[in-house]
Scaffold this active site. Structure first.
Site, PDB file in Angstrom:
ATOM      1  N   ARG A  11       0.857  -1.185   0.000  1.00  0.00           N
ATOM      2  CA  ARG A  11       0.000   0.000   0.000  1.00  0.00           C
ATOM      3  C   ARG A  11       0.893   1.235   0.000  1.00  0.00           C
ATOM      4  NH1 ARG A  11      -3.049  -0.963   5.361  1.00  0.00           N
ATOM      5  NH2 ARG A  11      -3.941   1.081   4.916  1.00  0.00           N
ATOM      6  N   SER A  13       0.669   4.117   2.004  1.00  0.00           N
ATOM      7  CA  SER A  13       0.794   4.977   3.183  1.00  0.00           C
ATOM      8  C   SER A  13       2.252   5.037   3.630  1.00  0.00           C
ATOM      9  CB  SER A  13      -0.068   4.447   4.326  1.00  0.00           C
ATOM     10  OG  SER A  13       0.484   3.259   4.869  1.00  0.00           O
ATOM     11  N   LYS A  85      -1.975  -7.572  11.153  1.00  0.00           N
ATOM     12  CA  LYS A  85      -3.318  -7.450  11.730  1.00  0.00           C
ATOM     13  C   LYS A  85      -4.355  -7.069  10.683  1.00  0.00           C
ATOM     14  CE  LYS A  85      -3.273  -2.651  13.375  1.00  0.00           C
ATOM     15  NZ  LYS A  85      -3.569  -1.781  14.514  1.00  0.00           N
ATOM     16  N   ASP A  86      -3.920  -6.645   9.477  1.00  0.00           N
ATOM     17  CA  ASP A  86      -4.853  -6.334   8.396  1.00  0.00           C
ATOM     18  C   ASP A  86      -5.256  -7.559   7.590  1.00  0.00           C
ATOM     19  OD1 ASP A  86      -4.804  -3.643   9.005  1.00  0.00           O
ATOM     20  OD2 ASP A  86      -3.259  -3.154   7.520  1.00  0.00           O
ATOM     21  N   THR A 129     -11.203   6.645  17.232  1.00  0.00           N
ATOM     22  CA  THR A 129     -10.592   5.412  16.749  1.00  0.00           C
ATOM     23  C   THR A 129     -11.610   4.664  15.909  1.00  0.00           C
ATOM     24  OG1 THR A 129      -9.649   3.258  17.342  1.00  0.00           O
ATOM     25  CG2 THR A 129     -11.214   4.211  18.906  1.00  0.00           C
ATOM     26  N   ALA A 130     -11.149   4.055  14.824  1.00  0.00           N
ATOM     27  CA  ALA A 130     -12.034   3.253  13.978  1.00  0.00           C
ATOM     28  C   ALA A 130     -12.076   1.793  14.398  1.00  0.00           C
ATOM     29  CB  ALA A 130     -11.591   3.360  12.518  1.00  0.00           C
ATOM     30  N   SER A 131     -11.176   1.389  15.280  1.00  0.00           N
ATOM     31  CA  SER A 131     -11.089  -0.002  15.709  1.00  0.00           C
ATOM     32  C   SER A 131     -12.188  -0.333  16.704  1.00  0.00           C
ATOM     33  CB  SER A 131      -9.717  -0.243  16.358  1.00  0.00           C
ATOM     34  OG  SER A 131      -9.721  -1.393  17.159  1.00  0.00           O
ATOM     35  N   ARG A 133     -12.289  -2.967  18.502  1.00  0.00           N
ATOM     36  CA  ARG A 133     -11.609  -3.469  19.709  1.00  0.00           C
ATOM     37  C   ARG A 133     -11.235  -2.307  20.620  1.00  0.00           C
ATOM     38  NH1 ARG A 133      -6.351  -3.326  21.059  1.00  0.00           N
ATOM     39  NH2 ARG A 133      -5.868  -2.584  18.960  1.00  0.00           N
ATOM     40  N   ARG A 134     -10.606  -1.276  20.055  1.00  0.00           N
ATOM     41  CA  ARG A 134     -10.209  -0.129  20.875  1.00  0.00           C
ATOM     42  C   ARG A 134     -11.427   0.602  21.429  1.00  0.00           C
ATOM     43  NH1 ARG A 134      -5.658   1.344  16.437  1.00  0.00           N
ATOM     44  NH2 ARG A 134      -3.903   0.203  17.354  1.00  0.00           N
ATOM     45  N   ARG A 151     -10.445   7.395  11.028  1.00  0.00           N
ATOM     46  CA  ARG A 151      -9.720   6.531  10.104  1.00  0.00           C
ATOM     47  C   ARG A 151      -8.689   7.322   9.323  1.00  0.00           C
ATOM     48  NH1 ARG A 151     -12.261   3.299   6.017  1.00  0.00           N
ATOM     49  NH2 ARG A 151     -10.106   2.623   5.829  1.00  0.00           N
ATOM     50  N   VAL A 154      -1.577   6.984   9.849  1.00  0.00           N
ATOM     51  CA  VAL A 154      -1.129   7.507  11.148  1.00  0.00           C
ATOM     52  C   VAL A 154      -1.057   9.022  11.108  1.00  0.00           C
ATOM     53  CG1 VAL A 154       0.800   7.601  12.771  1.00  0.00           C
ATOM     54  CG2 VAL A 154       0.109   5.400  11.789  1.00  0.00           C
ATOM     55  N   THR A 156      -2.582  11.100   9.137  1.00  0.00           N
ATOM     56  CA  THR A 156      -3.928  11.672   9.006  1.00  0.00           C
ATOM     57  C   THR A 156      -4.623  11.725  10.356  1.00  0.00           C
ATOM     58  OG1 THR A 156      -4.168  10.914   6.729  1.00  0.00           O
ATOM     59  CG2 THR A 156      -6.203  11.362   7.941  1.00  0.00           C
ATOM     60  N   ARG A 157      -4.515  10.658  11.117  1.00  0.00           N
ATOM     61  CA  ARG A 157      -5.173  10.630  12.424  1.00  0.00           C
ATOM     62  C   ARG A 157      -4.521  11.615  13.399  1.00  0.00           C
ATOM     63  NH1 ARG A 157      -5.466   4.308  13.519  1.00  0.00           N
ATOM     64  NH2 ARG A 157      -3.984   4.201  11.793  1.00  0.00           N
ATOM     65  N   CYS A 244     -13.498  -7.194  11.138  1.00  0.00           N
ATOM     66  CA  CYS A 244     -13.567  -5.850  11.702  1.00  0.00           C
ATOM     67  C   CYS A 244     -14.915  -5.579  12.352  1.00  0.00           C
ATOM     68  CB  CYS A 244     -13.262  -4.817  10.623  1.00  0.00           C
ATOM     69  SG  CYS A 244     -11.540  -4.844  10.116  1.00  0.00           S
TER      70      CYS A 244
END
Length: 309
Positions: A11, A13, A85-86, A129-131, A133-134, A151, A154, A156-157, A244
């Protein structure tokens, strides 16, 4: 002998490019090859292009890998580099994870200009956070806080945070370290309290099954300890149909010839959770993760999973 440059898919990024560059550097060192023996090929994925919705709304983890996997299968790429993790737990027919690089720090980082620690956030503060889990873990630990979807890369956030889009955010500490920005973290979260995503902090290399030359190339950079730990974590995830849409956490630690696993599942509101711990021989890593997944599913009961989708 290879006459053309090996084509490495990634990717675009900054973090993805850093991971591809690390993979190339390790391969150069392992095989005594020059930089021009490798070509880094950047592809845009749907997961990168759609940043205003959660992954669960637009199709899940495969959105970060589909374009890369299509070119692997067609032979346009020799291998692809991903954040482990993706990766979906079931890969397209004909592809496999061939190698894992040595794992970076698996923990989550709390980042805020308002508070030094998650526990010190003011009541009603907003965490971006978009996660899932988080989000679920924040709601479990601090039900008085608000959460919103955050989202993007890194950078961008971090920009959204600086612009006041939220009071705090959570990022993988490994990503901050790989980008040379570890100082951004105001707190490194204890994995026993805020467990990471399965495979967090590990870079994996995906290739075609049966390509002996590529398998031999990548074997030189495979890190056995990381391979065992992530294999255990992904087995846990697979049993739970991890995507997800499901708040699932888990991590494994290799200690000599033994492996120790800790896992957790949560409801999205964070109010109900179940934890599990198990251990055994490293050679049984996959089975340990699988058994932990079945055990925690049995403990939670089928009704626990009904409202996740």
């Amino acid at each position: 002998m290879q006459t053309k440059a090996y084509r490495i898919g990634t990717r675009g990024s900054p973090l993805a490019l850093a991971q591809a560059a690390e993979t190339r550097a390790r391969l150069m060192l392992a095989h005594g090859l020059p930089e021009d023996a490798f070509e880094i090929v950047v592809l845009s994925t749907k997961g990168d292009r759609i940043t205003d919705r959660s992954l669960s709304e637009i199709g899940g983890k495969g959105l970060f890998t589909a374009e890369l996997e299509a070119q692997l299968l067609s032979g346009e790429l020799d291998f692809a580099v991903h954040s482990s993790k993706d990766m979906a737990t079931i890969l397209p027919e004909g592809l496999e994870i061939t190698a894992y690089l040595p794992r970076e720090d698996m923990r989550d980082a709390f980042v805020s200009h308002m508070a030094r620690r998650l526990a010190e956030m003011p009541v009603g503060g907003m965490v971006g956070t978009a996660s899932l889990r988080r989000q679920a873990l924040v709601r479990k630990l601090r039900p008085d806080l608000q959460v919103k979807i955050f989202r993007g890369s890194v950078d961008t956030r971090l920009r959204k945070l600086a612009e006041g889009g939220a009071d705090a955010t959570l990022l993988a500490y490994a990503g901050l370290k790989r980008l040379g920005k570890p100082e951004v973290a105001t707190e490194i979260l204890d994995p026993e309290i805020f467990p990471p995503a399965p495979a967090q902090g590990a870079i994996c290399v995906e290739a075609r099954k049966g390509d002996a030359a590529i398998a031999a190339l990548l074997a030189a950079v495979n890190h056995a300890e990381t391979y065992s730990a992530v294999t255990c974590e992904r087995a846990f995830l697979e049993v739970l149909d991890g995507s997800c849409r499901t708040p699932i956490a888990g991590y494994a630690l290799v200690e000599g010839d033994r492996i120790r696993f800790s896992g957790m599942i949560l409801t999205p509101d964070g109010q109900t959770s179940h934890s599990i711990a198990s251990d055994g021989l490293v050679g049984d890593a996959h089975e340990i993760g699988r058994k932990a997944g079945h055990a925690i599913r049995d403990r939670a009961g089928t009704s626990f999973f009904e409202n996740w989708g």
